[in-house]
Enzyme design. Structure first.
Site, PDB file in Angstrom:
ATOM      1  N   VAL A 111       6.841  -1.311 -22.913  1.00 42.66           N
ATOM      2  CA  VAL A 111       5.429  -1.211 -22.524  1.00 42.66           C
ATOM      3  C   VAL A 111       5.278  -0.406 -21.241  1.00 42.66           C
ATOM      4  O   VAL A 111       4.385   0.439 -21.103  1.00 42.66           O
ATOM      5  CB  VAL A 111       4.816  -2.619 -22.358  1.00 42.66           C
ATOM      6  CG1 VAL A 111       3.422  -2.526 -21.731  1.00 42.66           C
ATOM      7  CG2 VAL A 111       4.759  -3.334 -23.691  1.00 42.66           C
ATOM      8  N   ALA A 112       6.183  -0.633 -20.293  1.00 42.70           N
ATOM      9  CA  ALA A 112       6.105   0.071 -19.004  1.00 42.70           C
ATOM     10  C   ALA A 112       6.344   1.566 -19.170  1.00 42.70           C
ATOM     11  O   ALA A 112       5.802   2.386 -18.413  1.00 42.70           O
ATOM     12  CB  ALA A 112       7.134  -0.521 -18.034  1.00 42.70           C
ATOM     13  N   ILE A 147       5.488   3.423 -21.720  1.00 40.83           N
ATOM     14  CA  ILE A 147       4.421   4.124 -22.463  1.00 40.83           C
ATOM     15  C   ILE A 147       3.463   4.805 -21.490  1.00 40.83           C
ATOM     16  O   ILE A 147       2.945   4.160 -20.569  1.00 40.83           O
ATOM     17  CB  ILE A 147       3.657   3.130 -23.363  1.00 40.83           C
ATOM     18  CG1 ILE A 147       4.561   2.668 -24.517  1.00 40.83           C
ATOM     19  CG2 ILE A 147       2.395   3.772 -23.924  1.00 40.83           C
ATOM     20  CD1 ILE A 147       3.977   1.558 -25.344  1.00 40.83           C
ATOM     21  N   GLU A 206       0.342   5.421 -20.663  1.00 40.45           N
ATOM     22  CA  GLU A 206      -1.028   5.062 -21.037  1.00 40.45           C
ATOM     23  C   GLU A 206      -2.070   5.984 -20.405  1.00 40.45           C
ATOM     24  O   GLU A 206      -3.199   6.084 -20.879  1.00 40.45           O
ATOM     25  CB  GLU A 206      -1.333   3.595 -20.664  1.00 40.45           C
ATOM     26  CG  GLU A 206      -1.196   3.262 -19.189  1.00 40.45           C
ATOM     27  CD  GLU A 206       0.199   2.739 -18.859  1.00 40.45           C
ATOM     28  OE1 GLU A 206       0.363   2.154 -17.802  1.00 40.45           O
ATOM     29  OE2 GLU A 206       1.109   2.932 -19.668  1.00 40.45           O
ATOM     30  N   ASP A 209     -16.763  39.616 -37.746  1.00 34.60           N
ATOM     31  CA  ASP A 209     -17.694  40.466 -38.476  1.00 34.60           C
ATOM     32  C   ASP A 209     -17.972  41.702 -37.608  1.00 34.60           C
ATOM     33  O   ASP A 209     -17.618  41.727 -36.421  1.00 34.60           O
ATOM     34  CB  ASP A 209     -18.988  39.680 -38.748  1.00 34.60           C
ATOM     35  CG  ASP A 209     -19.974  40.442 -39.617  1.00 34.60           C
ATOM     36  OD1 ASP A 209     -19.520  41.279 -40.420  1.00 34.60           O
ATOM     37  OD2 ASP A 209     -21.178  40.211 -39.482  1.00 34.60           O
TER      38      ASP A 209
END
Length: 577
Positions: free
Chosen positions: A266-267, A269, A271, A313
């Site tokens: 978790v640490a 990741i 975030e 175009d």
């Protein structure tokens, strides 16, 4: 095709309109189903990296890490709110632009001309078209008077197209007898029988085809998904290694090591990454807004930076979609654009450009506007008032010329303009420095060579001639247009937009390859391409594309930078290749 004369005066009745509208629906182009606010909000959570963050928040909450949980949830929600806000704001801006258009159409119903919202037009309606009107449907021309249409939105053709009324005995009308949704009337008037509306029009079919293109993830979205998967796998491996080392090598308890391994994952990741990416993209959107560009989806900003090819175009994009006088040939000399003025032009040629012309400085056929745009509006009006028009022989695709007759001091001044080879064929003399001289075949050939040299540069050439008729005006048009005096010719083109050359050069410096795809003539397209330093090479048309397989086209587009006479659906095929 048989229609009663009564219908041309009466049109549909109210009951017939109601029945047709019930059968065919509103006259609207197909639009993608709008996402609700909830759907747009949910879409923000489909990134794999966001899913990893949500999983991390759940795990943190499970182990009582309240601060980490709240931080991750805050980042995820901020990311979603920013994404939805930008999307809603862009959609609101686009809707505001649509409302500004608010098109209306003139129709004959119950014997009266009515102005209605274009969405209410239905199949079988009798539409009245006049100069300046936008065409809101596909239809067959029943009556017309010098009708010219700007079809550049469909074909890319910068010159207005002459349209003719359908032959009542014809089983299947041709394109010459048909008007199309999205085009505009530059000159003349007409009564049109509506044959298709909404999705059934040619423009509607193109819109439907474009909707079928699958939405792909942007390069940034794909890279973030890849990063999310990579980090997810990496964290699982590292956590598993830490867990195994703690349990088997250090003898730690399974529960403690499980908690440690999950906390480590978790640490690790990032975030803050989605929030940083979203904020940077939002800044990019704000910068684009200052440049008058509306960005609907945030990741599209990054996609612009990842472009390797730009398919553009020609008419109205590279060029101004406004014909401009760039030269005039008279009395054996050619005057360039910079020298063209009321003083330098020969009086008779200048007068002809004003008289054989239905435009004003601001309205009318683009070619005719170009003939007088360098003149003072008061001067143009004064010439026309002094020489009132008493007769007109309108332009047709067969004659390739227009002739007007004007009354002056009890005599008639005849003025003709048109394709130079046609005008020369009607002349037996020419005006040189105010003196009328014979015009033999050899002299005509030399004048044609001069005009062809300019035409090969992508310029449009118009010839002018005149004569004075003493006494009464002949009844036959052929007599009126006989034995004219050649005055000279003018050269016109749709010029480049001032900023285009620099923009194309910057694209090349950035490693982006520009490709021109236009419906205009190959010679015109090639001339514009040369001005922009496109690489020399072959010009491909729709006729040639029709003989190619998709695989052959994929090989061809690697070497071709100019596509001309391309129909709208083939443009999509080229882009996909």
């Amino acid at each position: 095709m048989l229609l009663s004369k009564d219908f041309l005066e009466r049109g549909l009745s109210s009951e017939e309109v109601a029945e047709a509208q019930k059968k065919y629906g509103p006259n609207k182009l197909p639009e993608a189903k709008k996402e609700t606010l909830l759907q747009q909000f949910i879409d923000q959570f489909k990134s794999f990296l966001i899913i990893v963050l949500i999983a991390a928040a759940v795990i943190s909450a499970f182990f009582g890490e309240l601060i980490d949980t709240l931080a991750i949830i805050a980042v995820v929600l901020l990311n979603a709110i920013l994404g939805v806000t930008q999307q809603r704001r862009a959609e609101a801006a686009l809707e505001a632009v649509k409302k500004l258009a608010n098109p209306t159409t003139k129709v004959i119903r119950d014997g009266k001309v009515q102005v209605i919202d274009s969405e209410e037009v239905t199949v079988g309606d009798l539409v009245v078209l006049e100069a300046g009107d936008k065409v809101s449907c596909d239809g067959i021309i029943l009556e017309e008077r010098s009708l010219y249409l700007d079809e550049s939105t469909l074909t890319g053709e910068s010159v207005s197209v002459k349209k003719d009324a359908v032959d009542p005995s014809s089983e299947k009308p041709s394109e010459k007898n048909t008007v199309f949704m999205g085009t505009a009337v530059t000159k003349g008037r007409a009564k049109v029988l509506v044959t298709a509306i909404g999705a059934e029009t040619e423009l509607g079919k193109i819109a439907t085809k474009i909707r079928e293109v699958k939405k792909e993830k942007t390069p940034l979205e794909r890279q973030l998904d890849t990063l999310g998967r990579l980090l997810g796998v990496l964290f699982l491996i590292v956590s598993a290694v830490v867990f195994a080392m703690g349990v088997f090598l250090q003898g730690a308890s399974v529960t403690d090591m499980l908690l440690t391994a999950i906390s480590l994952a978790v640490a690790a990741i990032p975030e803050g990454l989605p929030a940083v990416v979203t904020i940077v993209l939002a800044l990019g959107v704000a910068d684009m807004a200052e440049r008058n560009a509306v960005v609907r989806n945030l990741p599209a900003v990054e996609t612009l930076g990842a472009e390797t090819h730009i398919c553009t175009d020609k008419t109205g994009t590279l060029t101004q979609n406004r014909m401009t006088l760039v030269g005039a040939w008279f009395s054996d000399k050619y005057v360039e654009e910079e020298q063209i003025s009321q003083q330098t032009m020969e009086e008779e040629l200048l007068r002809s450009m004003i008289l054989c012309n239905d435009a004003t400085n601001n309205a009318g056929d683009p070619t005719e506007i170009a003939l007088i745009s360098f003149l003072d509006e008061g001067f143009v009006e004064d010439v026309r008032n002094k020489l009132p028009r008493v007769h007109e022989i309108p332009f047709t695709s067969e004659t390739k010329r227009m002739t007007t007759v004007h009354q002056v001091d009890g005599r008639f001044l005849v003025v003709s303009k048109g394709a130079i080879e046609v005008i020369l064929s009607l002349c037996n003399s020419e005006l040189v420095d105010g003196e009328t001289k014979p015009l033999p075949k050899e002299r005509k050939r030399l004048i044609l060579q001069q005009s062809e040299k300019l035409a090969s540069q992508g310029l449009r050439i118009l010839g002018f001639a005149q004569k004075v008729i003493e006494g009464s005006l002949p009844k036959e048009d052929t007599e009126i247009e006989k034995d004219l005096t050649f005055l000279g010719f003018v050269a016109m083109k749709d010029p480049l937009r001032p900023e285009v050359k620099d923009a194309v050069d910057k694209c090349r410096e950035a490693g982006i390859r520009p490709i021109m795809i236009t419906g205009d003539h190959p010679v015109t397209a090639y001339a514009i391409a040369r001005e922009l330093d496109f690489p020399e090479g072959k010009v491909i048309t729709s006729a040639e594309l029709a003989t190619m397989t998709d695989e052959e086209l994929q090989q061809t587009v690697q070497d071709i930078s100019i596509f001309a006479r391309i129909n709208p659906l083939d443009k999509l095929r080229i882009v996909e290749a």
